[in-house]
Motif scaffolding. Structure first.
Motif, PDB file in Angstrom:
ATOM      1  N   GLY A  16       4.084   1.138  -6.875  1.00 30.92           N
ATOM      2  CA  GLY A  16       5.808   1.527  -6.146  1.00 30.92           C
ATOM      3  C   GLY A  16       7.061   1.926  -6.647  1.00 30.92           C
ATOM      4  O   GLY A  16       7.734   1.848  -5.874  1.00 30.92           O
ATOM      5  N   GLN A  17       6.781   2.609  -8.122  1.00 24.64           N
ATOM      6  CA  GLN A  17       7.854   3.387  -8.256  1.00 24.64           C
ATOM      7  C   GLN A  17       7.799   4.832  -8.632  1.00 24.64           C
ATOM      8  O   GLN A  17       6.300   5.173  -8.730  1.00 24.64           O
ATOM      9  N   GLU A  31       2.652  -3.244  -1.566  1.00 26.21           N
ATOM     10  CA  GLU A  31       1.959  -3.512  -2.479  1.00 26.21           C
ATOM     11  C   GLU A  31       1.109  -2.460  -2.253  1.00 26.21           C
ATOM     12  O   GLU A  31      -0.350  -1.770  -2.499  1.00 26.21           O
ATOM     13  N   ILE A  32       1.196  -2.394  -0.668  1.00 25.53           N
ATOM     14  CA  ILE A  32       0.181  -1.094   0.196  1.00 25.53           C
ATOM     15  C   ILE A  32       0.966   1.290   0.071  1.00 25.53           C
ATOM     16  O   ILE A  32       2.001   0.663   0.238  1.00 25.53           O
ATOM     17  N   PHE A  33      -0.169   1.713  -0.432  1.00 21.51           N
ATOM     18  CA  PHE A  33       0.368   2.821  -0.750  1.00 21.51           C
ATOM     19  C   PHE A  33       0.554   3.326  -0.123  1.00 21.51           C
ATOM     20  O   PHE A  33       1.373   4.468   0.569  1.00 21.51           O
ATOM     21  N   SER A  34      -0.201   2.974   1.508  1.00 21.65           N
ATOM     22  CA  SER A  34       0.131   3.526   2.437  1.00 21.65           C
ATOM     23  C   SER A  34       1.402   3.708   3.396  1.00 21.65           C
ATOM     24  O   SER A  34       2.236   4.802   3.426  1.00 21.65           O
ATOM     25  N   ASN A  35       2.620   2.157   3.067  1.00 23.90           N
ATOM     26  CA  ASN A  35       3.744   1.907   3.248  1.00 23.90           C
ATOM     27  C   ASN A  35       3.937   2.825   2.211  1.00 23.90           C
ATOM     28  O   ASN A  35       5.621   3.001   2.733  1.00 23.90           O
ATOM     29  N   PHE A  36       4.188   2.154   0.766  1.00 18.77           N
ATOM     30  CA  PHE A  36       4.540   3.405  -0.441  1.00 18.77           C
ATOM     31  C   PHE A  36       4.968   4.871  -0.062  1.00 18.77           C
ATOM     32  O   PHE A  36       6.192   5.263  -0.071  1.00 18.77           O
ATOM     33  N   SER A  37       3.918   5.290   0.175  1.00 17.86           N
ATOM     34  CA  SER A  37       4.115   7.123   0.442  1.00 17.86           C
ATOM     35  C   SER A  37       4.598   7.472   1.876  1.00 17.86           C
ATOM     36  O   SER A  37       5.704   7.982   1.958  1.00 17.86           O
ATOM     37  N   LYS A  38       5.182   6.301   2.971  1.00 15.59           N
ATOM     38  CA  LYS A  38       5.896   6.290   4.099  1.00 15.59           C
ATOM     39  C   LYS A  38       6.978   6.861   3.193  1.00 15.59           C
ATOM     40  O   LYS A  38       8.590   6.998   4.186  1.00 15.59           O
ATOM     41  N   GLU A  39       7.491   5.202   2.764  1.00 16.70           N
ATOM     42  CA  GLU A  39       9.071   5.098   2.278  1.00 16.70           C
ATOM     43  C   GLU A  39       9.562   6.308   1.522  1.00 16.70           C
ATOM     44  O   GLU A  39      10.573   6.796   1.023  1.00 16.70           O
ATOM     45  N   GLU A 172      -4.057  10.253  -9.962  1.00 16.82           N
ATOM     46  CA  GLU A 172      -5.213   9.296  -9.559  1.00 16.82           C
ATOM     47  C   GLU A 172      -5.251   8.632  -8.551  1.00 16.82           C
ATOM     48  O   GLU A 172      -4.109   7.921  -8.217  1.00 16.82           O
ATOM     49  N   PHE A 173      -6.246   8.910  -8.119  1.00 14.46           N
ATOM     50  CA  PHE A 173      -6.325   7.723  -6.569  1.00 14.46           C
ATOM     51  C   PHE A 173      -7.239   6.840  -6.526  1.00 14.46           C
ATOM     52  O   PHE A 173      -8.378   7.577  -6.324  1.00 14.46           O
ATOM     53  N   ASP A 174      -7.892   5.645  -6.155  1.00 11.32           N
ATOM     54  CA  ASP A 174      -8.662   5.475  -6.432  1.00 11.32           C
ATOM     55  C   ASP A 174      -8.901   3.710  -6.260  1.00 11.32           C
ATOM     56  O   ASP A 174      -8.872   2.643  -6.843  1.00 11.32           O
ATOM     57  N   GLY A 175      -9.103   3.663  -4.410  1.00  8.86           N
ATOM     58  CA  GLY A 175      -8.731   2.071  -4.228  1.00  8.86           C
ATOM     59  C   GLY A 175      -7.529   2.008  -4.077  1.00  8.86           C
ATOM     60  O   GLY A 175      -7.156   3.118  -3.455  1.00  8.86           O
ATOM     61  N   ASP A 176      -7.158   0.662  -4.315  1.00 13.75           N
ATOM     62  CA  ASP A 176      -6.044   0.209  -4.846  1.00 13.75           C
ATOM     63  C   ASP A 176      -4.586   0.812  -5.620  1.00 13.75           C
ATOM     64  O   ASP A 176      -3.847   0.215  -6.090  1.00 13.75           O
ATOM     65  N   ASP A 177      -5.348   1.670  -7.030  1.00 14.42           N
ATOM     66  CA  ASP A 177      -5.123   2.020  -8.256  1.00 14.42           C
ATOM     67  C   ASP A 177      -4.332   3.398  -7.867  1.00 14.42           C
ATOM     68  O   ASP A 177      -5.033   4.308  -7.379  1.00 14.42           O
ATOM     69  N   TYR A 178      -3.614   3.704  -8.047  1.00 14.91           N
ATOM     70  CA  TYR A 178      -2.885   4.803  -7.800  1.00 14.91           C
ATOM     71  C   TYR A 178      -2.089   5.471  -8.740  1.00 14.91           C
ATOM     72  O   TYR A 178      -1.068   5.175  -9.262  1.00 14.91           O
TER      73      TYR A 178
END
Length: 205
Positions: A16-17, A31-39, A172-178
């Protein structure tokens, strides 16, 4: 002996940083990448509608590249910047989605929109289109972060004048880890492009 090539700038995105040159320039509690990426996209006032159609790996790479390259004042006709990326999971996150869509639909090719991202190097194409880059680009798969390979490959491109600058790193993007760590190498900057320094920046030491 003075270093031959240098790191001009670097960007890290994880947990998230968004960090640029060691400073946190954006953070969110998502915590969800889809939300973080949009923000992140909205915070930096990026205007590129195709972003929302990309897979997660491409979005992650796109955002990190955007943070670095927006400071380069790129000339549309002179963007001689090569791309050298790497990761461990390849496009596994998208591969899983593609396989799931096959199972749900019963068709071999149920979703072209997903299938097109089942190669990790597609993110390089997205960045190249966005910034009009026509130089060499490569995507390597390693078991772990390989600073030595990035250094050697970038130096070869610069010495042979196949590029004036090289955008290198790990996405790297795998599941919830990025995690994204990208940096720009060129001939005139301050941070020596050594294996030790690359690893220090990657591990945030």
């Amino acid at each position: 002996m003075r270093a031959e090539f240098f790191i001009k700038s670097f960007c890290r995105i994880e947990n998230g940083q968004v960090m640029f040159n060691g400073n946190t320039i954006f953070t969110t509690e998502s915590e969800i990448f889809s939300n973080f990426s949009k923000e992140t996209y909205r915070h930096f006032e990026i205007s590129y509608p195709k972003f929302f159609k990309m897979d997660n790996l491409s979005k992650l790479a796109f955002l990190a590249a955007e943070i670095i390259l927006k400071n380069e004042n790129l000339d549309a006709d002179k963007n001689n910047i090569a791309l050298v990326f790497s990761n461990r999971a390849s496009s596994l996150d998208t591969d899983r989605k593609h396989q799931k869509s096959i199972e749900n639909s019963g068709s071999i090719f149920p979703s072209p929109a997903v299938f097109v991202y089942t190669l990790p190097n597609i993110c390089l194409g997205e960045i190249s289109i966005r910034h009009r880059l026509y130089s060499e680009n490569s995507f390597f798969i390693f078991e772990k972060f390989n600073a030595e390979h990035l250094q050697l490959y970038a130096h070869n491109l610069l010495r042979t004048k196949k590029a004036e600058k090289v955008l290198c790193g790990w996405v790297e993007f795998d599941g919830d880890d990025y995690k994204a760590f990208l940096y720009l190498v060129e001939k005139n900057a301050e941070i020596p492009h050594t294996v030790q320094k690359i690893e220090s920046l990657y591990y945030n030491e």
